[in-house]
Every structure is written in C-alpha cells, then in structure tokens.
Design an enzyme around this catalytic site. Structure first.
Site, PDB file in Angstrom:
ATOM      1  N   SER A 121     -11.546   0.568   0.688  1.00 20.29           N
ATOM      2  CA  SER A 121     -10.735   1.782   0.741  1.00 20.29           C
ATOM      3  C   SER A 121     -11.603   3.038   0.708  1.00 20.29           C
ATOM      4  O   SER A 121     -11.360   4.005   1.435  1.00 20.29           O
ATOM      5  CB  SER A 121      -9.757   1.820  -0.449  1.00 20.29           C
ATOM      6  OG  SER A 121      -8.868   0.732  -0.405  1.00 20.29           O
ATOM      7  N   ARG A 157     -12.440   6.056   3.658  1.00 20.85           N
ATOM      8  CA  ARG A 157     -12.180   7.465   3.359  1.00 20.85           C
ATOM      9  C   ARG A 157     -13.448   8.303   3.416  1.00 20.85           C
ATOM     10  O   ARG A 157     -13.401   9.480   3.800  1.00 20.85           O
ATOM     11  CB  ARG A 157     -11.494   7.572   1.995  1.00 20.85           C
ATOM     12  CG  ARG A 157     -10.025   7.117   2.037  1.00 20.85           C
ATOM     13  CD  ARG A 157      -9.516   6.744   0.650  1.00 20.85           C
ATOM     14  NE  ARG A 157      -8.079   6.459   0.641  1.00 20.85           N
ATOM     15  CZ  ARG A 157      -7.538   5.302   1.020  1.00 20.85           C
ATOM     16  NH1 ARG A 157      -8.315   4.317   1.462  1.00 20.85           N
ATOM     17  NH2 ARG A 157      -6.225   5.110   0.960  1.00 20.85           N
ATOM     18  N   GLY A 160      -5.121  -1.692   9.378  1.00 19.83           N
ATOM     19  CA  GLY A 160      -3.952  -0.898   9.030  1.00 19.83           C
ATOM     20  C   GLY A 160      -4.338   0.402   8.346  1.00 19.83           C
ATOM     21  O   GLY A 160      -3.684   1.433   8.535  1.00 19.83           O
ATOM     22  N   ASP A 199      -3.199  -6.090  -3.002  1.00 14.65           N
ATOM     23  CA  ASP A 199      -4.148  -6.870  -2.204  1.00 14.65           C
ATOM     24  C   ASP A 199      -4.544  -8.178  -2.886  1.00 14.65           C
ATOM     25  O   ASP A 199      -4.994  -9.112  -2.222  1.00 14.65           O
ATOM     26  CB  ASP A 199      -5.419  -6.053  -1.924  1.00 14.65           C
ATOM     27  CG  ASP A 199      -5.193  -4.994  -0.858  1.00 14.65           C
ATOM     28  OD1 ASP A 199      -4.239  -5.156  -0.062  1.00 14.65           O
ATOM     29  OD2 ASP A 199      -5.946  -4.018  -0.826  1.00 14.65           O
TER      30      ASP A 199
END
Length: 437
Positions: free
Chosen positions: A22, A26, A93, A313
């Site tokens: 993640s 970013r 995604g 997750d």
C-alpha cells in the site's frame, strides 16, 4: 504445478519481508504529483506496484528504478500529460481506484484497462462518490473496466462513504486535493490511513477528526520527500501464521509496518493465544518493528463487521488460523471478500475443505470447525489466480501429513515475487528445500 511438502522440522530464523504494498503504491503516486525529487527505498517490486510505476511513466513522469530503490521526478498535479494510449492497470485494484481520483482533476481524457480478473471488479464504488466532487468516470454497464475518466476542474464536497474502503477514501482525498474548496470525507469505519500520513509528510493540509472524519484543504504545494517503506504486514502475516501453526517453529520478521490500521492480524493472533512479542521503532511517519512468534495452541475466534476492515487482506489467513484452533470460529460481515481477485469466501471455503476442514459458507463469511490436525481430502490445491489464496495454500501445506500440489502458483508474484524463496529460507534453505526452491 508446484509441489509442497510438510514442514516436519518447523520454521526458524529471521526475515526482512518486502516493502509494504500500500505504501509503495502511494509513494510513487505522491512523488509523481509533487514538485521535486522523491527517493523511495525498500520499494515492493511486485507486479501491482510496477503497474503504478508504468502508469505514471505513461503520464509523463520520469521514474528510475534500481531494484528496491526508486527515484521519481515529480511533475506536480497540474503537469501530468495525457497518455498516448489506454493505461494498463494489470491486476492492480489499488492503482486503478487511486489513479481515478488523481485523473478526475486532470485536463485530459484517460482510459483505464485491466486484465480479466480486474475487469470483473466493481468500480462504481469510486466513480459514484467522485461525482460529488465533479468527477466524471464512464464505466461499462456492469460498473467495471474499461473506464474513461474525463478530467476537469473539481469542487469541494462533503461525502459520507457507503463502504469501508481505504482505496475509495484515498481516491476521494486525491480528488479533494484538486478542488477549489475544502472537502470533508466521513468514513463508515476507520480504514488504513497511509495516504493521510504520507500527504502530511509531503506538505498537504489534511487532518483527521474523531478517527473517521477527514478534512482536506487544497492549494498547498506538495514537495518531494525521502520515503523508507516499512515491511508489508500482509506479507509478514503469512510467516507469522506459519510459525504459529507449524510445530517446532520460532520466527522473527524484521522492520514490519505496525500502523494500528494494519495490525489486525496481530490482535487476532494474540486473542487466539499465539506466543508473540514486538520490538517497536519508527521511520517515515509510520511505526514499524520486529515481531517474533512461535508455535502455539490456538483458541477459536469470532469476528464481526467491525473487525473486518483491519484484516481485510489477511482474512484467508484468519480462516486458516481458525482451522487450526481447538473449536468453532465464525467470520461475519466480510461480504467485501466476494469482490476481491476471486470470491475469497467461496475459494477459501473450497481450499479448506480439500484439507479436510469442516467449513460452512455464509453470504458474508464462514463458520469453521477447527482442530489441531487434518485428514486431507484432495491434494490438488489451487490459487485460482489469486495471490493471497496461493500463499495461504502454501502455508497450509506445511501442516499437512502428505505432499500437496499447488496450481497457478505464479499468481503469488503479483504481491510477493520472492515468497517461495523466503519460505524456503525459514525452512532451512537447501537443507530442507520443501519442494519450494
């Protein structure tokens, strides 16, 4: 087809798990829309994060990569260029949903395409709330990719989220950064706050009130930064679970992200009785540390909708822990699993049943009758093209009493290309190759 052997000697040693997925996504995105250079270290080199790099290169951003080090020459939000062709989102995604928020405020039109799996995943959950900010995203009649984003000036909004999703929240924050007025985004339940933490570091005016109200004041220039990506908790979780359920095991995972929105699996392991200790440290605004865990007898667990966002997750692994516990566990409020890379309720149930675990499938979860040992019903396991399911199967196989086979093991490379090599290291490398080398 990959051969998986039981781990009769247990797992031992320490491991530096790959960078957080993640945060890697970013870091590239924020580097691209900032001004000046961003240096990223311990970047995750999985396929999904590479998709993010390629997408921003196609938008005119210069990005250089040397292994886990990435250098981004930021263009600023207003200076992205129209891509020459549709942007391929691969299987990612995260890339898809977050980039929609960035491109909604651009000055050009962009089309996003994806692989067969991604093209089945729901995208109205992003396109609909973006309308509140003036965003315009055209999807198929089913609300899926391909998506056409018609970029133009956005305006501020107050939006109460309908789903608990860090991806949707982040897309809306990116849109709000480009609006003319301030915006307020209200979460249904608190979700991962990596976007907010990193935006603070890059100089944005963003604050969170009462743990779920995000206020975004646009107009502040973002400036490139140095970002050290902590180890991915979702990757570490597989080895934490492996060491917990496989006899004679003791493992330390180094430099893992301990952001409170990511430690749901730690909380669950502790609730179930796992022997686990943490040594904390800090870097780049995100807490991290070393986690040591050893083989433990487990109690059942009962999860409700409130528990789910913190472990979304890791839920296949929670199901595996429940399958190894002494008694009946329940997972409820997890209907979000039905729209992941696979229908993860259906596929997790199918794989656990192959292992001889008694599981009842529910519309929003499952009921699992755990026991310390299993009677294998079908040795042919399958990832169904889902990276997390493939890794869950590989961990489960360590506890089996016979060799198993894993089909479509290549899916693991989406998030963790070195997974099988790292697992072999903890099993003793060449001394005990477990069929994984």
């Amino acid at each position: 087809m990959k051969k998986l052997l039981p781990a009769r000697m247990g797992l031992h040693g320490s491991l530096l798990v790959p960078g957080d997925k993640s945060i890697s996504h970013r870091a590239v995105m924020l580097g691209a829309i900032s001004e000046g250079e961003t240096e990223i270290s311990h970047f995750l080199t999985g396929e999904d994060c590479e998709t993010t790099i390629k997408a921003f290169q196609a938008l005119g951003v210069r990005i250089e990569q040397a292994g886990t080090n990435v250098r981004v020459e930021g263009q600023g939000l207003a200076n992205l260029k129209a891509p020459a062709q549709p942007l391929s989102m691969g299987n990612s995604g995260t890339t898809t949903r977050l980039i929609m928020g960035i491109l909604a405020g651009s000055s050009f039109l962009t089309t996003l395409i994806g692989d067969q799996s991604l093209q089945r995943r729901p995208m109205r959950r992003v396109s609909e709330p973006l309308k509140e900010f003036g965003g315009e995203v055209q999807l198929t009649a089913d609300g899926t990719l391909p998506a056409t984003i018609i970029g133009h000036q956005l305006h501020g909004a107050k939006y109460e989220m309908k789903v608990a999703s860090a991806q949707v929240k982040s897309a809306l924050i990116f849109a709000a950064l480009q609006a003319k007025q301030s915006s307020i985004i209200v979460e249904k339940l608190p979700t991962r706050n990596h976007t907010e933490i990193m935006l603070h570091q890059f100089g944005a005016h963003i604050r969170t009130v009462d743990n779920k109200v995000i206020i975004v004041d646009p107009g502040e220039k973002l400036v490139g930064q140095e970002v050290t990506v902590p180890g991915d908790m979702s990757s570490a979780a597989f080895f934490l679970v492996a060491a917990t359920i496989v006899p004679h095991s003791k493992v330390t995972l180094k430099g893992v992200n301990l952001n409170p929105t990511r430690t749901g699996i730690i909380d669950i392991l502790q609730q179930m009785g796992a022997k686990l200790s943490i040594e904390e440290q800090f870097s780049t605004g995100e807490p991290s540390g070393d986690i040591t865990v050893e083989n433990s007898a487990l109690r059942p667990i009962h999860l409700t909708a409130e528990d789910i966002p913190a472990v979304i997750d890791e839920l296949p692994l929670v199901a595996l822990l429940a399958a190894c516990s002494d008694g009946q566990s329940t997972i409820r409020g997890a209907q979000e699993l039905r729209v992941k890379e696979t229908d993860r309720i259906k596929t997790v149930v199918a794989e656990l049943r192959k292992l001889g675990v008694q599981v009842k499938e529910l519309p929003d979860g499952m009921v699992i009758d755990g026991r310390p040992s299993w009677d294998i019903q079908d040795p042919q396991l399958d990832s169904y093209g889902d990276h997390r399911l493939g890794m869950m199967d590989a961990i489960a196989a360590l506890k089996a009493d016979q060799p198993l086979q894993l089909a479509h093991e290549d899916a693991v490379a989406v998030s963790y290309p070195g997974f099988f090599a790292d697992l072999a290291t903890l099993l003793g490398g060449a001394h005990h190759d477990n069929g994984l080398n």
